[in-house]
Design an enzyme around this catalytic site. Structure first.
Site, PDB file in Angstrom:
ATOM      1  N   GLU A   1       0.876  -1.171   0.000  1.00 15.39           N
ATOM      2  CA  GLU A   1       0.000   0.000   0.000  1.00 15.39           C
ATOM      3  C   GLU A   1       0.913   1.220   0.000  1.00 15.39           C
ATOM      4  OE1 GLU A   1      -3.507   2.270   2.462  1.00 15.39           O
ATOM      5  OE2 GLU A   1      -1.795   1.438   3.493  1.00 15.39           O
TER       6      GLU A   1
ATOM      7  N   HIS B   1     -11.148  -0.937   2.031  1.00 19.10           N
ATOM      8  CA  HIS B   1     -11.786  -0.560   3.303  1.00 19.10           C
ATOM      9  C   HIS B   1     -11.536   0.897   3.681  1.00 19.10           C
ATOM     10  CE1 HIS B   1      -7.650  -1.318   4.138  1.00 19.10           C
ATOM     11  NE2 HIS B   1      -7.773  -0.747   5.314  1.00 19.10           N
TER      12      HIS B   1
HETATM   13  C1  GLC Z   1      -3.690   2.028   5.936  1.00 19.91           C
HETATM   14  C2  GLC Z   1      -4.924   1.211   6.217  1.00 19.91           C
HETATM   15  C3  GLC Z   1      -5.876   2.051   7.006  1.00 19.91           C
HETATM   16  C4  GLC Z   1      -5.218   2.407   8.308  1.00 19.91           C
HETATM   17  C5  GLC Z   1      -3.851   3.045   8.085  1.00 19.91           C
HETATM   18  C6  GLC Z   1      -3.044   3.012   9.339  1.00 19.91           C
HETATM   19  O1  GLC Z   1      -3.933   3.123   5.148  1.00 19.91           O
HETATM   20  O2  GLC Z   1      -5.444   0.735   5.032  1.00 19.91           O
HETATM   21  O3  GLC Z   1      -7.096   1.407   7.230  1.00 19.91           O
HETATM   22  O4  GLC Z   1      -6.022   3.301   9.021  1.00 19.91           O
HETATM   23  O5  GLC Z   1      -3.083   2.374   7.126  1.00 19.91           O
HETATM   24  O6  GLC Z   1      -2.652   1.707   9.625  1.00 19.91           O
END
Ligand code: GLC
Length: 594
Positions: A277, A351
């Protein structure tokens, strides 16, 4: 020699993301407060459903032990499962049951930060001389005012609550720790080699259990600019003391060193699937350093350009966009990966985002089903590894405006609404806008319980148990059971997804690995592209992203046949050359004559 179209299991796999609290509670399951909460056993009980949709890999958002301050993205023990979800034995069973069906499990790896209740952090905060002190990022206050009140080391704002500082003061030891998301999520200090070793150990633990690989949470934030500079002012300083500091920790100075080390120490030893991510990075060179075929980092990342199409400088805000922008974002990344031997992930929901049918199409009763199928047709015909998000396959939409803000459970939404009520309390127009932003952007929309059937609680949890979050009011008509069984002149949204995923697999050389060429680029409403296999097999995809009928000139030779449309069950009877008439939100897939 490009390896772009060299087949690999992780390129062809269909991945389905589960939001575990909202997927399926097994019979009798309740959390400590007696409310219905999804469980690992619940996931296992739905594997046949996922298999029949066409899923190969199940990725679940975090199920590790956690105080759930950020719904499990705050982990207190990486090797244990939270009791609300079940046990490690339940996960072993899930892995085994996946295997029986030729499926695999992918875990979420959240190692930019831990929970503030992780033993590592409890040790770290216990004293300045504790051996784990340096596992987190501790700094002295920048200054103290006359009353002795400390000021944080810099002006960075929290990502999930921009009214607050990214630094949290610890009165015991008189220092601040960095917590870029919320105070419950202290950032790990990746500069410390012991921290990195601990992460490699966690990864090996799960890979040795047989998981397929990891989705790596904000993995491009693990290296911070060591001077911790002040962030530039982008939010109104009259109302915002703190400012987004992301540019100082997104793809930071040592990120690639750490990713290479991860590859050397762990990933190179297993045949895994990895997706990072990586919000906030747009540079092609930079992205290729991670996903290029020889990068020795990750298989692919989530590029956020499409889901950030309506984001100005912070997520909880609105920005106008148009179809041409959507087309150019999709085409850009399709082409970049083909030309530069990288690899894409294909997704439009997760999500952390509102529902795609509400965001990119029209979620009214009249058009919802067409819009959801249009987005399915786009995704199932794009190059890369495809990710389907829980509920996307039945076209779940955003919660309506009428929902009280108290129905929203996410920490980001709660912080945002508190901020609005504080700083806009005398400005009803801004408050109204705040409500609208929540209805359009909150992460909660993706987190409402899965709509399984017309049974009580939509089949999500026992009839006598209140679900942890309100179920969408339309579950009696919009649910998986009804859509799986549906018989009519068209396919249901679910059946259309099933068809698309099957087609994608059967023609992987075209849809997964093929070339990509956008056609009729200047059209303001219709997205058209041609996908071509190595052997020269060609398919034309035409997507009307508008609620009006559109006329569109077929740019290719002849369309041999229209294999599907989101208005028909099977082949569609449409013009094969010249002018094509597209109904509102119509999408069609045509085989082009050789
Ligand atoms: C990422 C997750 C998110 C979370 C953040 C902190 O963006 O997808 O849901 O709040 O990281 O871990």
């Amino acid at each position: 020699m490009s390896t772009y179209n060299t087949p690999k299991w992780w390129k062809e796999s269909v991945i389905y993301q589960i939001y575990p609290s909202s997927f399926q509670a097994h019979p009798g399951a309740k959390n400590e407060q007696g409310v219905g909460w999804g469980t690992v056993k619940g996931i296992t009980s739905r594997l046949d459903y996922l298999k029949s949709l066409g899923v190969d890999i199940v990725w679940t958002s975090p199920i590790y032990k956690s105080p759930q301050a950020d719904m499990g993205y705050d982990i207190a023990d990486y090797k244990d499962i939270d009791p609300i979800y079940g046990s490690v034995a339940d996960v072993d069973e899930l892995i085994a049951e996946c295997k029986k069906r030729d499926m695999r499990l992918m875990m979420d790896l959240v190692v930019n930060h831990t929970s503030n209740m992780h033993q590592w952090f409890l040790d770290s905060r216990s004293s300045k001389s504790n051996p784990k002190r340096d596992w987190y990022i501790w700094k002295d206050p920048k200054s103290r005012n006359e009353a002795g009140t400390p000021e944080p080391p810099n002006n960075w704002a929290q990502i999930l609550g921009e009214a607050n500082s990214a630094w949290t003061y610890d009165t015991e030891t008189g220092q601040y720790y960095l917590s870029v998301f919320t105070p419950d999520q202290p950032d790990l200090n990746w500069e410390n080699p012991e921290v990195r070793e601990a992460v490699w150990d966690v990864m090996s633990f799960w890979l040795d259990k047989g998981v397929a690989g990891f989705r790596m949470d904000v993995i491009n934030m693990i290296s911070k600019v060591p001077t911790y500079p002040e962030a530039p002012i982008v939010l109104d300083p009259a109302t915002h003391k703190y400012q987004p500091g992301t540019q100082f920790f997104v793809n930071g100075p040592k990120m690639h060193d750490y990713m290479h080390e991860m590859y050397e120490k762990v990933l190179s030893k297993y045949d895994t699937i990895t997706v990072g991510e990586m919000p906030g990075v747009d540079s092609e060179d930079e992205i290729l350093r991670t996903v290029g075929a020889n990068a020795k980092e990750l298989n692919m990342i989530f590029i956020f350009a499409l889901v950030d199409i309506d984001k100005p400088n912070v997520r909880m805000a609105l920005k106008d966009w148009d179809v041409k922008e959507l087309k150019s974002i999709v085409s850009r990344w399709q082409n970049v990966m083909i030309e530069r031997d990288g690899w894409n992930s294909v997704f439009i929901e997760n999500h952390d985002n509102p529902r795609s049918v509400s965001r990119y199409t029209d979620d009214s009763d009249e058009w919802r089903d067409k819009g959801a199928k249009l987005l399915s047709l786009m995704q199932t015909t794009l190059g890369g590894t495809i990710f389907v998000y829980q509920g996307e396959e039945i076209g779940i939409k955003n919660a309506p405006m009428e929902w009280d803000p108290r129905e929203y459970k996410d920490i980001e939404t709660i912080n945002y609404w508190n901020k609005c009520q504080t700083i806009y309390k005398d400005d009803p127009e801004k408050l109204k806008l705040g409500r609208k932003i929540i209805q359009m952007k909150a992460r909660d929309h993706a987190r409402t319980p899965m709509q399984w059937s017309s049974a009580p609680n939509a089949g999500f949890c026992d009839a006598d148990t209140k679900p942890w979050m309100r179920i969408m009011d339309d579950w009696k008509t919009v649910n998986a059971e009804a859509q799986v069984k549906y018989e009519g002149d068209e396919l249901s949204t679910w059946q259309f997804w099933q068809r698309g995923l099957k087609d994608r697999k059967e023609h992987a050389d075209v849809f997964v690995y093929g070339g990509f060429e956008e056609v009729n680029k200047d059209d303001e409403n219709v997205f058209g592209y041609v996908r071509t296999s190595k052997e020269g097999e060609k398919w034309l995809v035409v997507l009307n992203f508008s609620g009006k009928e559109q006329k569109w000139m077929i740019p290719t030779k002849e369309v041999e046949f229209w294999a599907c449309s989101n208005y028909t069950k099977g082949r569609a009877d449409k013009a094969k050359s010249g002018e094509l008439v597209l109904k509102p939100w119509e999408g069609a897939l045509g085989k082009v004559s050789g």
